[in-house]
Design a protein around this motif. Structure first.
Motif, PDB file in Angstrom:
ATOM      1  N   LEU A  25       0.772  -1.221   0.182  1.00 35.64           N
ATOM      2  CA  LEU A  25       0.068   0.189  -0.118  1.00 35.64           C
ATOM      3  C   LEU A  25       0.702   1.299  -0.159  1.00 35.64           C
ATOM      4  O   LEU A  25       0.553   2.273  -1.182  1.00 35.64           O
ATOM      5  CB  LEU A  25      -0.600   0.021   1.543  1.00 35.64           C
ATOM      6  CG  LEU A  25      -1.424   1.021   1.493  1.00 35.64           C
ATOM      7  CD1 LEU A  25      -2.610   1.437   0.146  1.00 35.64           C
ATOM      8  CD2 LEU A  25      -2.578   1.339   2.850  1.00 35.64           C
ATOM      9  N   VAL A  26       1.696   1.473   0.905  1.00 41.88           N
ATOM     10  CA  VAL A  26       3.107   2.568   1.206  1.00 41.88           C
ATOM     11  C   VAL A  26       3.414   2.323  -0.900  1.00 41.88           C
ATOM     12  O   VAL A  26       3.597   4.104  -0.922  1.00 41.88           O
ATOM     13  CB  VAL A  26       4.158   2.204   2.654  1.00 41.88           C
ATOM     14  CG1 VAL A  26       4.567   3.470   2.064  1.00 41.88           C
ATOM     15  CG2 VAL A  26       2.516   2.516   3.514  1.00 41.88           C
ATOM     16  N   THR A  27       3.645   1.479  -0.858  1.00 42.56           N
ATOM     17  CA  THR A  27       4.505   1.817  -2.393  1.00 42.56           C
ATOM     18  C   THR A  27       3.692   1.952  -2.849  1.00 42.56           C
ATOM     19  O   THR A  27       3.766   3.098  -3.995  1.00 42.56           O
ATOM     20  CB  THR A  27       5.220   0.083  -2.370  1.00 42.56           C
ATOM     21  OG1 THR A  27       6.253  -0.017  -1.580  1.00 42.56           O
ATOM     22  CG2 THR A  27       5.976  -0.084  -3.894  1.00 42.56           C
ATOM     23  N   ARG A  28       2.402   1.850  -2.894  1.00 40.20           N
ATOM     24  CA  ARG A  28       1.974   2.551  -4.161  1.00 40.20           C
ATOM     25  C   ARG A  28       1.057   3.968  -4.025  1.00 40.20           C
ATOM     26  O   ARG A  28       0.877   4.516  -5.057  1.00 40.20           O
ATOM     27  CB  ARG A  28       0.643   1.051  -4.036  1.00 40.20           C
ATOM     28  CG  ARG A  28      -0.496   1.403  -5.255  1.00 40.20           C
ATOM     29  CD  ARG A  28      -1.542   0.708  -5.070  1.00 40.20           C
ATOM     30  NE  ARG A  28      -1.982  -0.024  -3.918  1.00 40.20           N
ATOM     31  CZ  ARG A  28      -3.398   0.391  -3.233  1.00 40.20           C
ATOM     32  NH1 ARG A  28      -3.850   1.611  -4.453  1.00 40.20           N
ATOM     33  NH2 ARG A  28      -4.221   0.107  -2.644  1.00 40.20           N
ATOM     34  N   LEU A  29       1.383   4.334  -2.763  1.00 42.59           N
ATOM     35  CA  LEU A  29       0.807   5.683  -2.493  1.00 42.59           C
ATOM     36  C   LEU A  29       1.886   6.579  -2.930  1.00 42.59           C
ATOM     37  O   LEU A  29       1.591   8.038  -2.741  1.00 42.59           O
ATOM     38  CB  LEU A  29       0.369   5.830  -1.204  1.00 42.59           C
ATOM     39  CG  LEU A  29      -0.991   5.393  -0.673  1.00 42.59           C
ATOM     40  CD1 LEU A  29      -1.186   4.851   0.500  1.00 42.59           C
ATOM     41  CD2 LEU A  29      -1.867   5.946  -1.510  1.00 42.59           C
ATOM     42  N   GLU A  30       3.371   5.912  -3.414  1.00 43.11           N
ATOM     43  CA  GLU A  30       4.694   6.887  -2.870  1.00 43.11           C
ATOM     44  C   GLU A  30       4.107   8.402  -3.897  1.00 43.11           C
ATOM     45  O   GLU A  30       4.220   9.386  -4.237  1.00 43.11           O
ATOM     46  CB  GLU A  30       5.762   6.416  -2.941  1.00 43.11           C
ATOM     47  CG  GLU A  30       6.918   7.438  -3.188  1.00 43.11           C
ATOM     48  CD  GLU A  30       8.575   6.099  -3.316  1.00 43.11           C
ATOM     49  OE1 GLU A  30       9.265   7.052  -3.417  1.00 43.11           O
ATOM     50  OE2 GLU A  30       8.196   4.690  -2.887  1.00 43.11           O
ATOM     51  N   VAL A  32       1.676   8.758  -5.051  1.00 42.13           N
ATOM     52  CA  VAL A  32       0.569  10.429  -5.112  1.00 42.13           C
ATOM     53  C   VAL A  32       1.001  11.276  -3.984  1.00 42.13           C
ATOM     54  O   VAL A  32       0.113  12.407  -4.208  1.00 42.13           O
ATOM     55  CB  VAL A  32      -0.589   9.515  -4.179  1.00 42.13           C
ATOM     56  CG1 VAL A  32      -1.777   9.723  -3.967  1.00 42.13           C
ATOM     57  CG2 VAL A  32      -1.427   7.749  -5.698  1.00 42.13           C
ATOM     58  N   LEU A  33       1.844  10.704  -3.162  1.00 40.20           N
ATOM     59  CA  LEU A  33       2.000  12.222  -1.807  1.00 40.20           C
ATOM     60  C   LEU A  33       3.078  12.927  -2.697  1.00 40.20           C
ATOM     61  O   LEU A  33       3.073  13.704  -2.447  1.00 40.20           O
ATOM     62  CB  LEU A  33       2.840  10.719  -0.677  1.00 40.20           C
ATOM     63  CG  LEU A  33       3.141  11.820  -0.117  1.00 40.20           C
ATOM     64  CD1 LEU A  33       2.162  12.613   0.482  1.00 40.20           C
ATOM     65  CD2 LEU A  33       4.057  10.967   1.278  1.00 40.20           C
ATOM     66  N   ILE A  34       3.702  12.622  -3.421  1.00 40.66           N
ATOM     67  CA  ILE A  34       4.263  13.186  -4.765  1.00 40.66           C
ATOM     68  C   ILE A  34       3.843  13.909  -5.100  1.00 40.66           C
ATOM     69  O   ILE A  34       3.576  15.469  -5.032  1.00 40.66           O
ATOM     70  CB  ILE A  34       5.465  12.563  -5.566  1.00 40.66           C
ATOM     71  CG1 ILE A  34       6.825  11.585  -4.281  1.00 40.66           C
ATOM     72  CG2 ILE A  34       6.442  13.249  -7.106  1.00 40.66           C
ATOM     73  CD1 ILE A  34       7.831  10.812  -4.898  1.00 40.66           C
ATOM     74  N   GLU A  35       2.225  13.715  -5.703  1.00 45.56           N
ATOM     75  CA  GLU A  35       1.968  14.402  -6.719  1.00 45.56           C
ATOM     76  C   GLU A  35       1.333  15.883  -5.869  1.00 45.56           C
ATOM     77  O   GLU A  35       1.390  16.504  -6.193  1.00 45.56           O
ATOM     78  CB  GLU A  35       0.670  13.568  -7.765  1.00 45.56           C
ATOM     79  CG  GLU A  35       0.093  14.375  -8.715  1.00 45.56           C
ATOM     80  CD  GLU A  35       0.914  15.058  -9.669  1.00 45.56           C
ATOM     81  OE1 GLU A  35       0.015  15.702  -9.666  1.00 45.56           O
ATOM     82  OE2 GLU A  35       1.196  14.271  -9.784  1.00 45.56           O
ATOM     83  N   ALA A  57       0.746   9.341   8.612  1.00 47.11           N
ATOM     84  CA  ALA A  57       1.790   9.009   9.686  1.00 47.11           C
ATOM     85  C   ALA A  57       2.908  10.043   8.737  1.00 47.11           C
ATOM     86  O   ALA A  57       4.411  10.516   9.150  1.00 47.11           O
ATOM     87  CB  ALA A  57       2.741   7.882   9.012  1.00 47.11           C
ATOM     88  N   TYR A  58       3.021   9.876   7.387  1.00 42.37           N
ATOM     89  CA  TYR A  58       4.264  10.623   6.691  1.00 42.37           C
ATOM     90  C   TYR A  58       3.911  12.596   7.492  1.00 42.37           C
ATOM     91  O   TYR A  58       4.599  13.133   7.541  1.00 42.37           O
ATOM     92  CB  TYR A  58       3.687  11.230   5.289  1.00 42.37           C
ATOM     93  CG  TYR A  58       4.615  12.113   4.185  1.00 42.37           C
ATOM     94  CD1 TYR A  58       5.953  12.150   3.849  1.00 42.37           C
ATOM     95  CD2 TYR A  58       4.155  13.529   4.192  1.00 42.37           C
ATOM     96  CE1 TYR A  58       6.706  12.424   3.736  1.00 42.37           C
ATOM     97  CE2 TYR A  58       4.511  14.171   3.153  1.00 42.37           C
ATOM     98  CZ  TYR A  58       6.239  14.454   3.417  1.00 42.37           C
ATOM     99  OH  TYR A  58       6.806  14.969   2.318  1.00 42.37           O
TER     100      TYR A  58
END
Length: 95
Positions: A25-30, A32-35, A57-58
């Motif tokens: 999940l975290v890998t898939r969200l990375e 998205v977070l950058i965007e 968490a971030y």
């Protein structure tokens, strides 16, 4: 019992049957977070609790391995705003 024992040993990386691990999940969200980080206008994220925990968490500076422990209130909008100095301010609004 065997699945729970294995999950208890490595809850961050252990995959649910037919599903994904928290690590997946975290890998898939990375991206998205950058965007989200690159936006100059407000961003609305609507997702399930696990994704919200990982994102919180971030923003809270919590190790992502501990994201599952973050309490996400139900029926709330969470506003996260940058502050001077590089930290984040959170406000909660009832729906």
């Amino acid at each position: 019992p065997a699945f729970y024992a294995e999950w208890s040993r490595s809850s961050y990386r252990h995959r649910f049957p037919g599903g994904e691990s928290y690590y997946d999940l975290v890998t898939r969200l990375e991206p998205v977070l950058i965007e989200i980080e690159q936006q100059t206008a407000p961003v609305l994220v609507v997702s399930h609790v696990s994704a919200i925990q990982a994102l919180l968490a971030y923003y809270l500076g919590v190790p992502v391995q501990d994201a599952m422990k973050i309490n996400v209130p139900m029926h709330k909008v969470i506003e996260i705003s940058p502050t001077i100095g590089g930290s984040w301010e959170m406000n909660f609004f009832d729906l």
